[in-house]
Design an enzyme around this catalytic site. Structure first.
Site, PDB file in Angstrom:
ATOM      1  N   CYS A   7       0.792  -1.188   0.000  1.00  0.00           N
ATOM      2  CA  CYS A   7       0.000   0.000   0.000  1.00  0.00           C
ATOM      3  C   CYS A   7       0.848   1.272   0.000  1.00  0.00           C
ATOM      4  O   CYS A   7       0.459   2.247  -0.619  1.00  0.00           O
ATOM      5  CB  CYS A   7      -0.887  -0.054   1.228  1.00  0.00           C
ATOM      6  SG  CYS A   7      -2.043   1.233   1.412  1.00  0.00           S
ATOM      7  N   ARG A  54      -2.370   4.569   5.832  1.00  0.00           N
ATOM      8  CA  ARG A  54      -2.954   3.943   4.641  1.00  0.00           C
ATOM      9  C   ARG A  54      -3.357   2.496   4.908  1.00  0.00           C
ATOM     10  O   ARG A  54      -4.074   1.893   4.117  1.00  0.00           O
ATOM     11  CB  ARG A  54      -1.948   3.988   3.488  1.00  0.00           C
ATOM     12  CG  ARG A  54      -1.658   5.394   2.990  1.00  0.00           C
ATOM     13  CD  ARG A  54      -0.472   5.426   2.045  1.00  0.00           C
ATOM     14  NE  ARG A  54      -0.718   4.722   0.808  1.00  0.00           N
ATOM     15  CZ  ARG A  54      -1.144   5.280  -0.316  1.00  0.00           C
ATOM     16  NH1 ARG A  54      -1.408   6.579  -0.345  1.00  0.00           N
ATOM     17  NH2 ARG A  54      -1.324   4.586  -1.405  1.00  0.00           N
ATOM     18  N   TRP A  97      -0.204  -4.040   2.088  1.00  0.00           N
ATOM     19  CA  TRP A  97      -1.563  -4.469   2.405  1.00  0.00           C
ATOM     20  C   TRP A  97      -1.843  -5.647   1.491  1.00  0.00           C
ATOM     21  O   TRP A  97      -1.869  -5.522   0.277  1.00  0.00           O
ATOM     22  CB  TRP A  97      -2.531  -3.320   2.170  1.00  0.00           C
ATOM     23  CG  TRP A  97      -3.943  -3.572   2.570  1.00  0.00           C
ATOM     24  CD1 TRP A  97      -4.429  -3.708   3.841  1.00  0.00           C
ATOM     25  CD2 TRP A  97      -5.073  -3.693   1.701  1.00  0.00           C
ATOM     26  NE1 TRP A  97      -5.790  -3.899   3.808  1.00  0.00           N
ATOM     27  CE2 TRP A  97      -6.213  -3.885   2.505  1.00  0.00           C
ATOM     28  CE3 TRP A  97      -5.242  -3.630   0.316  1.00  0.00           C
ATOM     29  CZ2 TRP A  97      -7.492  -4.043   1.991  1.00  0.00           C
ATOM     30  CZ3 TRP A  97      -6.522  -3.786  -0.211  1.00  0.00           C
ATOM     31  CH2 TRP A  97      -7.631  -3.987   0.619  1.00  0.00           C
ATOM     32  N   ASN A 114       3.146  -1.149  -5.754  1.00  0.00           N
ATOM     33  CA  ASN A 114       1.727  -1.030  -5.433  1.00  0.00           C
ATOM     34  C   ASN A 114       0.928  -1.359  -6.678  1.00  0.00           C
ATOM     35  O   ASN A 114       1.328  -1.010  -7.790  1.00  0.00           O
ATOM     36  CB  ASN A 114       1.371   0.393  -4.988  1.00  0.00           C
ATOM     37  CG  ASN A 114       1.808   0.677  -3.576  1.00  0.00           C
ATOM     38  OD1 ASN A 114       2.218  -0.218  -2.847  1.00  0.00           O
ATOM     39  ND2 ASN A 114       1.732   1.934  -3.185  1.00  0.00           N
ATOM     40  N   GLY A 115      -0.239  -1.968  -6.507  1.00  0.00           N
ATOM     41  CA  GLY A 115      -1.083  -2.298  -7.640  1.00  0.00           C
ATOM     42  C   GLY A 115      -1.209  -3.797  -7.818  1.00  0.00           C
ATOM     43  O   GLY A 115      -0.892  -4.581  -6.915  1.00  0.00           O
ATOM     44  N   GLU A 173     -23.671   5.689   6.430  1.00  0.00           N
ATOM     45  CA  GLU A 173     -22.324   6.079   6.827  1.00  0.00           C
ATOM     46  C   GLU A 173     -22.080   5.795   8.304  1.00  0.00           C
ATOM     47  O   GLU A 173     -20.989   5.360   8.690  1.00  0.00           O
ATOM     48  CB  GLU A 173     -22.103   7.565   6.518  1.00  0.00           C
ATOM     49  CG  GLU A 173     -20.772   8.134   6.972  1.00  0.00           C
ATOM     50  CD  GLU A 173     -19.566   7.491   6.317  1.00  0.00           C
ATOM     51  OE1 GLU A 173     -18.442   7.762   6.788  1.00  0.00           O
ATOM     52  OE2 GLU A 173     -19.741   6.729   5.338  1.00  0.00           O
ATOM     53  N   LYS A 220     -19.024   3.449   9.638  1.00  0.00           N
ATOM     54  CA  LYS A 220     -17.997   3.898  10.576  1.00  0.00           C
ATOM     55  C   LYS A 220     -17.872   2.933  11.741  1.00  0.00           C
ATOM     56  O   LYS A 220     -16.771   2.595  12.172  1.00  0.00           O
ATOM     57  CB  LYS A 220     -18.330   5.300  11.107  1.00  0.00           C
ATOM     58  CG  LYS A 220     -17.968   6.411  10.164  1.00  0.00           C
ATOM     59  CD  LYS A 220     -16.462   6.507   9.989  1.00  0.00           C
ATOM     60  CE  LYS A 220     -16.106   7.035   8.623  1.00  0.00           C
ATOM     61  NZ  LYS A 220     -16.353   6.153   7.490  1.00  0.00           N
ATOM     62  N   GLU A 265     -16.210  -0.300  10.583  1.00  0.00           N
ATOM     63  CA  GLU A 265     -14.799  -0.133  10.230  1.00  0.00           C
ATOM     64  C   GLU A 265     -13.881  -0.189  11.441  1.00  0.00           C
ATOM     65  O   GLU A 265     -12.825  -0.821  11.402  1.00  0.00           O
ATOM     66  CB  GLU A 265     -14.591   1.214   9.522  1.00  0.00           C
ATOM     67  CG  GLU A 265     -15.024   1.253   8.081  1.00  0.00           C
ATOM     68  CD  GLU A 265     -14.788   2.619   7.471  1.00  0.00           C
ATOM     69  OE1 GLU A 265     -14.235   2.666   6.357  1.00  0.00           O
ATOM     70  OE2 GLU A 265     -15.138   3.631   8.098  1.00  0.00           O
ATOM     71  N   HIS A 296     -39.853  -4.290   6.178  1.00  0.00           N
ATOM     72  CA  HIS A 296     -39.854  -5.181   5.012  1.00  0.00           C
ATOM     73  C   HIS A 296     -38.771  -6.257   5.127  1.00  0.00           C
ATOM     74  O   HIS A 296     -38.196  -6.676   4.126  1.00  0.00           O
ATOM     75  CB  HIS A 296     -39.674  -4.375   3.735  1.00  0.00           C
ATOM     76  CG  HIS A 296     -40.797  -3.426   3.464  1.00  0.00           C
ATOM     77  ND1 HIS A 296     -42.054  -3.849   3.111  1.00  0.00           N
ATOM     78  CD2 HIS A 296     -40.860  -2.075   3.534  1.00  0.00           C
ATOM     79  CE1 HIS A 296     -42.851  -2.811   2.950  1.00  0.00           C
ATOM     80  NE2 HIS A 296     -42.156  -1.716   3.202  1.00  0.00           N
ATOM     81  N   LYS A 336      -6.277   3.121   3.586  1.00  0.00           N
ATOM     82  CA  LYS A 336      -6.820   4.460   3.399  1.00  0.00           C
ATOM     83  C   LYS A 336      -7.140   4.737   1.931  1.00  0.00           C
ATOM     84  O   LYS A 336      -8.197   5.258   1.611  1.00  0.00           O
ATOM     85  CB  LYS A 336      -5.816   5.491   3.919  1.00  0.00           C
ATOM     86  CG  LYS A 336      -6.286   6.949   3.803  1.00  0.00           C
ATOM     87  CD  LYS A 336      -7.493   7.210   4.679  1.00  0.00           C
ATOM     88  CE  LYS A 336      -7.892   8.670   4.649  1.00  0.00           C
ATOM     89  NZ  LYS A 336      -9.143   8.901   5.384  1.00  0.00           N
TER      90      LYS A 336
END
Length: 608
Positions: free
Chosen positions: A2, A28, A74, A100-101, A481, A485, A488, A504, A603
């Site tokens: 990362c 990150r 990561w 990275n990638g 959201e 949070k 996370e 429902h 991140k």
């Protein structure tokens, strides 16, 4: 992925510069770390776990050199082990690479290299790169040519930095993954803009070297850089490319904790200032006008938003703003949009991405541009890939955000989207009702921060079995959201719903161990319907936390109340959100979670 850091020209301080850079990239997210040094000597040290473990390993190993690279990983290919950590080496131990990638053709390359006699030590896609470089060196190629040829064989996304034993140079290349060069200070202590003085740095993000310089150069896809006593940037054709040197405006002190226990809490409390920065110079209350110069004279007849995670929740909010203004609008998950894009027509396509580097969002924006759409990015990062590739950019101006869980940037996105609608499609009557609320928003948010009882609510419910969040219209994205949070950073199960959807199906999950956070503002039909939903869950013995401005009778049916000031419903969404941010933070803190380093998360997600 990362995090990448590299430097040349720091002499005896090279190793400490690399480790400091890795520490500056911890936000990150990562699960292993490592460094490689070259020049007069050559060596690699890497470990799974945190940077403290890397420091311990370095204390037992003598590494020195005038050029170096480092990486926080990561995991994407293979679990977090010492062997899978970066940097990776070739068979001879004379090449070290960080990346990275995702290299999409790595298995084909690995099979060919294995058949040719190469031995692999890791499960990563990255390890093919040093072996490709090794082959080129063995055939007589110079180090720079060897790295270039190796990179030309790769398919997929990559930001690569490499060093070769016996060469006082660092080589770097990018494609669909960010890399930025830092231009160091000359002997007089001024920024070296002639590119003829060192030191030089390479990184995946500016904080890695911001302590040393504010002068940066952004590499574009297909570009290749050589950093030694000078800096050379060339294109895919090998021809030199003139690059502009830009100056980072924010101070390195902004990335510290400033006395807070966690970056996340600091950044929650920075939101009033971030909102002032977002609004400054863009709103004329007396004239009831909004001017966002960077978006030009846009007058969209329809909008498609593309985003991921927290930014997707901002996209849902933005879509509602435009729908309320009479402009057809829809929010799409960027990963779904890119794989099966809907019709575009004359729609403006808006990519919301805090970093400006989110791989799925960039892919969706590129698909839209390929199909002829005009594009705009809403982002926090000047010079990011999204800003360079889109036709327009709307900056949220939140300043650097270090916490993995986005807080102040979500508030900035919602504020910026209000400016976007006010500046492009809304009439003077609507502007005159919204602009005063935006003006008061920083002060209203400070009031929430100063008076919140979220810590007490979190302490009571920290051990609950599950958490539900419900809201309607502008409060629905905030409910999503709030649940995100909590998930996370606390690792507890949480779900957000449109309030009317509970009956429902999800109502079957409601018990006395599932607190329900109900977002209720105003006293109109929407508020009254949400109060009805509160009664539904209360009848099933669920504890209720009402997040409300007190205009409705929601508090009557709630076990706890988190208050916000009365304001326009659009601005109220930002205020209810900060209460939910505080709840998530304090629940995680009560449970002893690593709030700034949530497991498995990064991140800036630069892989699809």
């Amino acid at each position: 992925m990362c995090g990448i850091i590299g430097c040349v020209g720091r002499g005896d301080e090279t190793l400490e510069t690399l480790v400091h850079g890795l520490e500056s990239l911890e936000y990150r997210g990562y699960d292993s770390a490592g460094v490689a040094l070259g020049g007069d000597s050559f060596g690699v040290c890497k470990t799974s776990g945190e940077i403290e473990q890397l420091r311990a390993a370095l204390a037992e190993q003598s590494l020195s050199g005038s050029v170096g690279i480092g990486h926080t990983r990561w995991s994407t290919h293979g679990p977090p082990t010492d062997e899978n950590a970066h940097p990776h080496q070739d068979c001879t131990g004379e090449v070290a690479v960080v990346h990275n990638g995702i290299i999409e053709n790595y298995q084909e390359l690995r099979d060919d290299l294995t058949a040719a006699g190469h031995t692999f030590k890791s499960e990563t896609d990255t390890e093919v790169v040093p072996h490709l470089i090794e082959d080129e060196l063995a055939s007589g190629a110079a180090p720079e040519a060897a790295v270039r040829t190796a990179v030309s064989q790769l398919e997929g996304s990559y930001a690569i930095a490499a060093i070769v034993d016996g060469t006082d140079a660092l080589f770097a290349a990018r494609n669909d993954s960010p890399l930025v060069i830092g231009v160091g200070l000359d002997a007089e202590g001024t920024g070296s803009t002639n590119l003829a003085n060192g030191p030089y740095f390479i990184a995946s993000d500016v904080p890695a070297f911001r302590k040393y310089t504010a002068q940066v150069i952004y590499l574009e896809d297909g570009e290749f850089a050589r950093l030694d006593g000078s800096l050379t940037v060339t294109g895919a054709d090998g021809q030199p490319v003139e690059k502009a040197v830009e100056t980072i405006e924010w101070d390195p002190e902004e990335t510290g904790k400033s006395g807070y226990d966690h970056y996340m809490l600091k950044e929650i409390n920075e939101q009033p200032r971030a909102l002032r920065q977002c609004l400054r110079g863009r709103v004329d209350e007396l004239a009831s006008t909004v001017d966002v110069e960077s978006i030009g004279d846009l007058d969209p007849s329809g909008i498609q938003f593309v985003a991921c995670g927290t930014s997707y929740h901002a996209a849902l909010y933005g879509s509602q703003l435009f729908e309320q203004a009479g402009v057809p609008s829809q929010a799409y998950l960027a990963s779904e949009y890119a794989s099966s894009p809907p019709p575009i027509g004359d729609d403006l396509v808006v990519g919301i991405t805090q970093s400006g580097e989110t791989a799925d969002t960039l892919s969706a924006l590129r698909e839209a541009k390929q199909r002829g759409a005009e594009t705009l990015t809403v982002t926090n990062t000047v010079g990011s890939t999204a800003t360079r590739e889109c036709d327009h950019a709307l900056y949220i101006r939140s300043g650097p955000e270090i916490g993995v869980a986005a807080t102040k940037t979500f508030a900035g996105q919602l504020a910026a989207l209000n400016l976007f609608t006010l500046a492009t499609v809304e009439d003077s009557q609507r502007r005159s009702s919204v602009i005063p609320a935006l003006r008061d928003l920083p002060g209203d948010m400070q009031s929430v921060l100063d008076n919140s009882t979220a810590a007490e609510v979190a302490e009571e419910y920290a051990t609950a079995e599950s958490f539900f969040f419900i809201g309607r219209r502008y409060q629905y994205p905030v409910a999503l959201e709030g649940a995100l949070k909590l998930k996370e950073i606390s690792y507890e199960h949480a779900e957000g719903f449109a309030a009317g959807e509970l009956k429902h199906g999800p109502l079957a999950l409601v018990t006395d161990q599932t607190p329900v956070f109900a977002l209720v503002v105003g006293d109109g039909p929407i508020a009254r319907k949400t109060v009805g939903n509160i009664k539904e869950v209360q009848a099933r013995d669920a504890p209720v936390v009402a997040v409300t401005d007190g205009q409705s009778n929601a508090a009557t049916y709630a076990d706890h109340v988190l208050e916000i000031p009365e304001t326009n419903p659009r601005a109220a969404a930002l205020l209810t959100n900060v209460q939910l941010q505080l709840v998530a933070y304090h629940v995680a803190d009560n449970l002893g979670r690593p709030i700034d380093k949530p497991r498995n998360l990064a991140k800036s997600v630069t892989v699809e």
